[in-house]
Design a protein around this motif. Structure first.
Motif, PDB file in Angstrom:
ATOM      1  N   ILE A 100      11.402  15.746   7.081  1.00 41.94           N
ATOM      2  CA  ILE A 100      11.309  17.189   7.295  1.00 41.94           C
ATOM      3  C   ILE A 100      12.325  17.927   6.431  1.00 41.94           C
ATOM      4  O   ILE A 100      12.049  19.007   5.903  1.00 41.94           O
ATOM      5  CB  ILE A 100      11.501  17.503   8.794  1.00 41.94           C
ATOM      6  N   GLU A 101      13.488  17.327   6.234  1.00 39.96           N
ATOM      7  CA  GLU A 101      14.512  17.946   5.383  1.00 39.96           C
ATOM      8  C   GLU A 101      14.028  18.106   3.942  1.00 39.96           C
ATOM      9  O   GLU A 101      14.243  19.147   3.311  1.00 39.96           O
ATOM     10  CB  GLU A 101      15.783  17.098   5.411  1.00 39.96           C
ATOM     11  N   CYS A 102      13.338  17.087   3.410  1.00 41.19           N
ATOM     12  CA  CYS A 102      12.938  17.162   2.004  1.00 41.19           C
ATOM     13  C   CYS A 102      11.632  17.932   1.811  1.00 41.19           C
ATOM     14  O   CYS A 102      11.404  18.498   0.732  1.00 41.19           O
ATOM     15  CB  CYS A 102      12.827  15.768   1.395  1.00 41.19           C
ATOM     16  N   SER A 103      10.773  17.974   2.808  1.00 36.82           N
ATOM     17  CA  SER A 103       9.446  18.579   2.623  1.00 36.82           C
ATOM     18  C   SER A 103       9.273  19.916   3.329  1.00 36.82           C
ATOM     19  O   SER A 103       8.368  20.682   2.998  1.00 36.82           O
ATOM     20  CB  SER A 103       8.373  17.627   3.161  1.00 36.82           C
ATOM     21  N   ASP A 104      10.131  20.187   4.347  1.00 37.40           N
ATOM     22  CA  ASP A 104       9.969  21.363   5.204  1.00 37.40           C
ATOM     23  C   ASP A 104       8.600  21.348   5.902  1.00 37.40           C
ATOM     24  O   ASP A 104       7.950  22.388   6.063  1.00 37.40           O
ATOM     25  CB  ASP A 104      10.149  22.657   4.411  1.00 37.40           C
ATOM     26  N   ALA A 105       8.170  20.181   6.309  1.00 36.38           N
ATOM     27  CA  ALA A 105       6.866  20.047   6.975  1.00 36.38           C
ATOM     28  C   ALA A 105       6.832  20.859   8.262  1.00 36.38           C
ATOM     29  O   ALA A 105       7.780  20.833   9.054  1.00 36.38           O
ATOM     30  CB  ALA A 105       6.586  18.578   7.283  1.00 36.38           C
ATOM     31  N   GLY A 106       5.722  21.564   8.455  1.00 36.17           N
ATOM     32  CA  GLY A 106       5.536  22.361   9.670  1.00 36.17           C
ATOM     33  C   GLY A 106       4.605  21.702  10.666  1.00 36.17           C
ATOM     34  O   GLY A 106       4.507  22.138  11.817  1.00 36.17           O
ATOM     35  N   LEU A 164       0.833  -1.213   0.000  1.00 40.50           N
ATOM     36  CA  LEU A 164       0.000   0.000   0.000  1.00 40.50           C
ATOM     37  C   LEU A 164       0.862   1.255   0.000  1.00 40.50           C
ATOM     38  O   LEU A 164       0.537   2.245  -0.667  1.00 40.50           O
ATOM     39  CB  LEU A 164      -0.924  -0.016   1.212  1.00 40.50           C
ATOM     40  N   LEU A 165       1.951   1.233   0.736  1.00 41.46           N
ATOM     41  CA  LEU A 165       2.829   2.399   0.795  1.00 41.46           C
ATOM     42  C   LEU A 165       3.499   2.644  -0.543  1.00 41.46           C
ATOM     43  O   LEU A 165       3.651   3.798  -0.977  1.00 41.46           O
ATOM     44  CB  LEU A 165       3.881   2.191   1.889  1.00 41.46           C
ATOM     45  N   GLU A 166       3.873   1.595  -1.227  1.00 39.32           N
ATOM     46  CA  GLU A 166       4.552   1.718  -2.521  1.00 39.32           C
ATOM     47  C   GLU A 166       3.698   2.452  -3.535  1.00 39.32           C
ATOM     48  O   GLU A 166       4.222   3.126  -4.439  1.00 39.32           O
ATOM     49  CB  GLU A 166       4.911   0.318  -3.041  1.00 39.32           C
ATOM     50  N   ALA A 167       2.382   2.370  -3.394  1.00 39.34           N
ATOM     51  CA  ALA A 167       1.480   3.008  -4.358  1.00 39.34           C
ATOM     52  C   ALA A 167       1.275   4.489  -4.096  1.00 39.34           C
ATOM     53  O   ALA A 167       0.598   5.173  -4.876  1.00 39.34           O
ATOM     54  CB  ALA A 167       0.128   2.299  -4.327  1.00 39.34           C
ATOM     55  N   LEU A 168       1.849   5.024  -3.016  1.00 43.49           N
ATOM     56  CA  LEU A 168       1.634   6.424  -2.639  1.00 43.49           C
ATOM     57  C   LEU A 168       2.858   7.272  -2.946  1.00 43.49           C
ATOM     58  O   LEU A 168       3.984   6.780  -2.985  1.00 43.49           O
ATOM     59  CB  LEU A 168       1.322   6.511  -1.136  1.00 43.49           C
ATOM     60  N   GLY A 169       2.624   8.569  -3.130  1.00 35.55           N
ATOM     61  CA  GLY A 169       3.722   9.512  -3.268  1.00 35.55           C
ATOM     62  C   GLY A 169       4.566   9.286  -4.503  1.00 35.55           C
ATOM     63  O   GLY A 169       4.199   8.561  -5.428  1.00 35.55           O
ATOM     64  N   GLN A 170       5.732   9.928  -4.505  1.00 31.82           N
ATOM     65  CA  GLN A 170       6.608   9.869  -5.675  1.00 31.82           C
ATOM     66  C   GLN A 170       8.049   9.499  -5.342  1.00 31.82           C
ATOM     67  O   GLN A 170       8.758   8.945  -6.172  1.00 31.82           O
ATOM     68  CB  GLN A 170       6.598  11.231  -6.393  1.00 31.82           C
ATOM     69  N   ARG A 171       8.473   9.812  -4.120  1.00 34.71           N
ATOM     70  CA  ARG A 171       9.880   9.618  -3.762  1.00 34.71           C
ATOM     71  C   ARG A 171       9.968   8.777  -2.490  1.00 34.71           C
ATOM     72  O   ARG A 171       9.236   8.998  -1.540  1.00 34.71           O
ATOM     73  CB  ARG A 171      10.550  10.984  -3.541  1.00 34.71           C
ATOM     74  N   THR A 172      10.893   7.829  -2.501  1.00 34.48           N
ATOM     75  CA  THR A 172      11.053   6.940  -1.349  1.00 34.48           C
ATOM     76  C   THR A 172      12.154   7.463  -0.424  1.00 34.48           C
ATOM     77  O   THR A 172      13.247   7.818  -0.872  1.00 34.48           O
ATOM     78  CB  THR A 172      11.415   5.517  -1.809  1.00 34.48           C
ATOM     79  N   LEU A 173      11.852   7.488   0.862  1.00 29.35           N
ATOM     80  CA  LEU A 173      12.830   7.781   1.901  1.00 29.35           C
ATOM     81  C   LEU A 173      13.064   6.479   2.657  1.00 29.35           C
ATOM     82  O   LEU A 173      12.123   5.747   2.961  1.00 29.35           O
ATOM     83  CB  LEU A 173      12.311   8.857   2.848  1.00 29.35           C
ATOM     84  N   ARG A 174      14.322   6.210   2.991  1.00 25.34           N
ATOM     85  CA  ARG A 174      14.618   4.896   3.537  1.00 25.34           C
ATOM     86  C   ARG A 174      15.695   4.973   4.616  1.00 25.34           C
ATOM     87  O   ARG A 174      16.634   5.770   4.542  1.00 25.34           O
ATOM     88  CB  ARG A 174      15.084   3.970   2.403  1.00 25.34           C
ATOM     89  N   SER A 175      15.531   4.135   5.635  1.00 23.31           N
ATOM     90  CA  SER A 175      16.550   3.925   6.645  1.00 23.31           C
ATOM     91  C   SER A 175      16.508   2.449   7.024  1.00 23.31           C
ATOM     92  O   SER A 175      15.742   1.682   6.436  1.00 23.31           O
ATOM     93  CB  SER A 175      16.294   4.819   7.870  1.00 23.31           C
ATOM     94  N   LEU A 176      17.331   2.037   7.995  1.00 22.45           N
ATOM     95  CA  LEU A 176      17.363   0.643   8.418  1.00 22.45           C
ATOM     96  C   LEU A 176      17.218   0.543   9.929  1.00 22.45           C
ATOM     97  O   LEU A 176      17.652   1.428  10.673  1.00 22.45           O
ATOM     98  CB  LEU A 176      18.670  -0.035   7.988  1.00 22.45           C
ATOM     99  N   THR A 177      16.619  -0.541  10.386  1.00 26.07           N
ATOM    100  CA  THR A 177      16.516  -0.823  11.805  1.00 26.07           C
ATOM    101  C   THR A 177      17.753  -1.580  12.276  1.00 26.07           C
ATOM    102  O   THR A 177      18.625  -1.941  11.470  1.00 26.07           O
ATOM    103  CB  THR A 177      15.284  -1.673  12.108  1.00 26.07           C
ATOM    104  N   ARG A 178      17.801  -1.889  13.556  1.00 27.77           N
ATOM    105  CA  ARG A 178      18.919  -2.660  14.093  1.00 27.77           C
ATOM    106  C   ARG A 178      19.024  -4.029  13.430  1.00 27.77           C
ATOM    107  O   ARG A 178      20.120  -4.522  13.174  1.00 27.77           O
ATOM    108  CB  ARG A 178      18.762  -2.816  15.605  1.00 27.77           C
ATOM    109  N   SER A 179      17.877  -4.648  13.125  1.00 27.99           N
ATOM    110  CA  SER A 179      17.888  -5.985  12.528  1.00 27.99           C
ATOM    111  C   SER A 179      18.131  -5.955  11.026  1.00 27.99           C
ATOM    112  O   SER A 179      18.281  -7.001  10.405  1.00 27.99           O
ATOM    113  CB  SER A 179      16.549  -6.687  12.793  1.00 27.99           C
ATOM    114  N   GLY A 180      18.134  -4.748  10.440  1.00 24.09           N
ATOM    115  CA  GLY A 180      18.323  -4.626   8.997  1.00 24.09           C
ATOM    116  C   GLY A 180      17.039  -4.465   8.215  1.00 24.09           C
ATOM    117  O   GLY A 180      17.073  -4.379   6.978  1.00 24.09           O
TER     118      GLY A 180
END
Length: 484
Positions: A333-339, A214-230
């Motif tokens: 917040i860096e890419c969108s400047d969300a308030g 469901l998330l893949e179908a939204l928006g235009q740009r992917t932001l990504r990080s990793l958890t401790r388990s990968g």
């Protein structure tokens, strides 16, 4: 009890003075009939004084034995039940072990306990009698506090990183009580997934795979990080000409209705030409994986062991620029400047107890009895007026959902019968808090709190509808706020 008695019976509680030397406790029950006749009963409430595993004095429920021998010797004293012995054996195994000098101390600390018994459902809301759930809660939080204490942190400090503490409580009526404590690697294998459900009518928490799709179908740009388990922490950015809003859920991964509400709201906003938002519906994938894993055995338990990350900390307590889960918020917040950050949360849908450590959950006293859906708005200095306007507008919209208003009215009445007048301001049957917080990443943060832990079916549908409606309302009214 107020819920079980219903509207036709008035329930009140009054404190009763007891002597300091009292060894046994009782409830004094006065029943007043319609004819004014009062019956008086005494109900045993065995409790014992003891020090817990962080050297704090507690008064906790316990077993009790009272008998007289053939020789005339009288006994009237606490009894160490199998239940207490299971708890103590696990705690002593952990506290008696040697641990590294630095955190994290382990990947997964697994506590596999077999409890001979079963839960008993009650005919009110999502309430039940569950020694198994109580044991999960007490083991998890007692060990979390022990490792906080060991690390020199104050009790309740959410920055501690002992590792992932996992109590697996198995209810087996015909088995003998047992406990096995082991150190394990982080769990990375898949959990049996439930079938996908219609998002608008989802009657249970979503599978991890459906959330990703469901998330893949939204928006235009992917932001990504990793958890401790990968595991990947994924958000999607939808640029637009509106003022940007960050929508997040599952900071505490056992709070599941916000995930559905966030995805529903984002899909709705994604259809608008000028929409501008970041959607991060699963901020804590390691915690959610643990929640799904534990729910296979105990689907109607709160599973607070899944609340924090695999480090054992609250992701909001992770330092800036340290990587892992909190990185997604920083990049959003860096890419969108969300308030505005709309941060969707939940809390227990039934009474939350720690029966072996004072009964009421330490540090979470205000959450022990559900009190309906409520809002918290936090703002930076200079944003109080905008925060107040946003709060009033969102509450006005929520007041137009009759099922939600009726739900809140029922829960507040039951809460106040046990805990006294709700210590929150209330507007249109929606409790709220408004507070300044200059440390948060955005000028405004709207936090939802829905009693969603353990609910399914129509109760879960109402929960994520309230979350969805809050996101849409907050997004809409934020566009209309005057800037500072």
């Amino acid at each position: 009890m107020a819920g079980l008695l219903g509207d036709e019976v008035t329930l009140t509680w009054e404190p009763v003075a007891v002597e300091a030397a009292t060894t046994r406790y009782f409830y004094e029950v006065h029943l007043t009939g319609a004819d004014g006749v009062v019956e008086k009963h005494s109900v045993a409430a065995p409790n014992r004084w003891h020090c817990d595993y962080v050297d704090t004095l507690q008064l906790s429920p316990c077993g009790w034995v009272r008998w007289c021998s053939a020789a005339g010797e009288h006994y009237d004293e606490p009894l160490r039940t199998d239940y207490e012995q299971l708890f103590e054996s696990v705690m002593e195994a952990v506290t008696g072990s040697e641990w590294p000098g630095e955190q994290p101390f382990f990947e997964e600390l697994n506590l596999r306990v077999v409890l001979p018994g079963r839960d008993a459902s009650l005919p009110y809301a999502e309430e039940h009698i569950s020694l198994a759930e109580g044991l999960h809660e007490d083991l998890y939080f007692s060990l979390l506090e022990y490792f906080q204490h060991r690390a020199g942190l104050s009790l309740g400090d959410r920055s501690g990183q002992p590792g992932q503490i996992v109590p697996e409580i198995l209810t087996r009526p015909d088995a003998s009580p047992s406990a096995i404590v082991t150190l394990q690697c982080l769990h990375v294998s898949s959990v049996p997934a439930s079938p996908d459900v219609s998002l608008d009518r989802a009657d249970r928490p979503l599978s991890e795979s459906q959330i990703s799709a469901l998330l893949e179908a939204l928006g235009q740009r992917t932001l990504r990080s990793l958890t401790r388990s990968g595991r990947p922490v994924v958000a999607r950015y939808r640029p637009g000409s509106d003022r940007a809003v960050l929508i997040s859920a599952a900071q505490h991964a056992n709070e599941t209705s916000g995930i559905v509400g966030a995805l529903r709201a984002a899909a709705e906003l994604d259809e608008l030409a000028h929409a501008h938002f970041v959607i991060s519906p699963l901020e804590n994938p390691d915690g959610y994986h643990l929640r799904q894993r534990l729910a296979v055995e105990q689907p109607r338990h709160m599973h607070h062991a899944a609340r924090y990350t695999a480090f054992g900390n609250d992701l909001q307590a992770q330092p800036l620029a340290s990587g892992f889960e909190h990185t997604i918020r920083e990049r959003a917040i860096e890419c969108s400047d969300a308030g505005l950050h709309v941060n969707l949360h939940g809390y227990p849908a039934h009474e939350w107890t720690r029966p072996l450590t004072g009964y009421v959950p330490r540090g979470f006293e205000m959450w022990t009895i559900p009190k309906g859906f409520f809002l918290i708005v936090r703002y930076r200095e200079g944003w109080q007026q905008q925060a107040q306007r946003l709060l009033e507008a969102v509450i006005q919209d929520l007041a137009n959902i009759p099922e939600l208003v009726a739900f809140n009215q029922r829960q507040i009445v039951t809460f106040e019968a046990h805990a006294g007048e709700l210590d929150f301001p209330i507007m249109h049957n929606i409790p709220y808090l408004l507070m300044q917080d200059d440390a948060q990443l955005t000028p405004l943060m709207l936090i939802t709190e829905y009693p969603d832990e353990t609910v399914y079916d129509e109760a879960f549908i109402l929960a994520h509808e309230a979350q969805r409606a809050t996101v849409i309302s907050a997004y809409t009214h934020y566009q209309r706020l005057e800037p500072t």
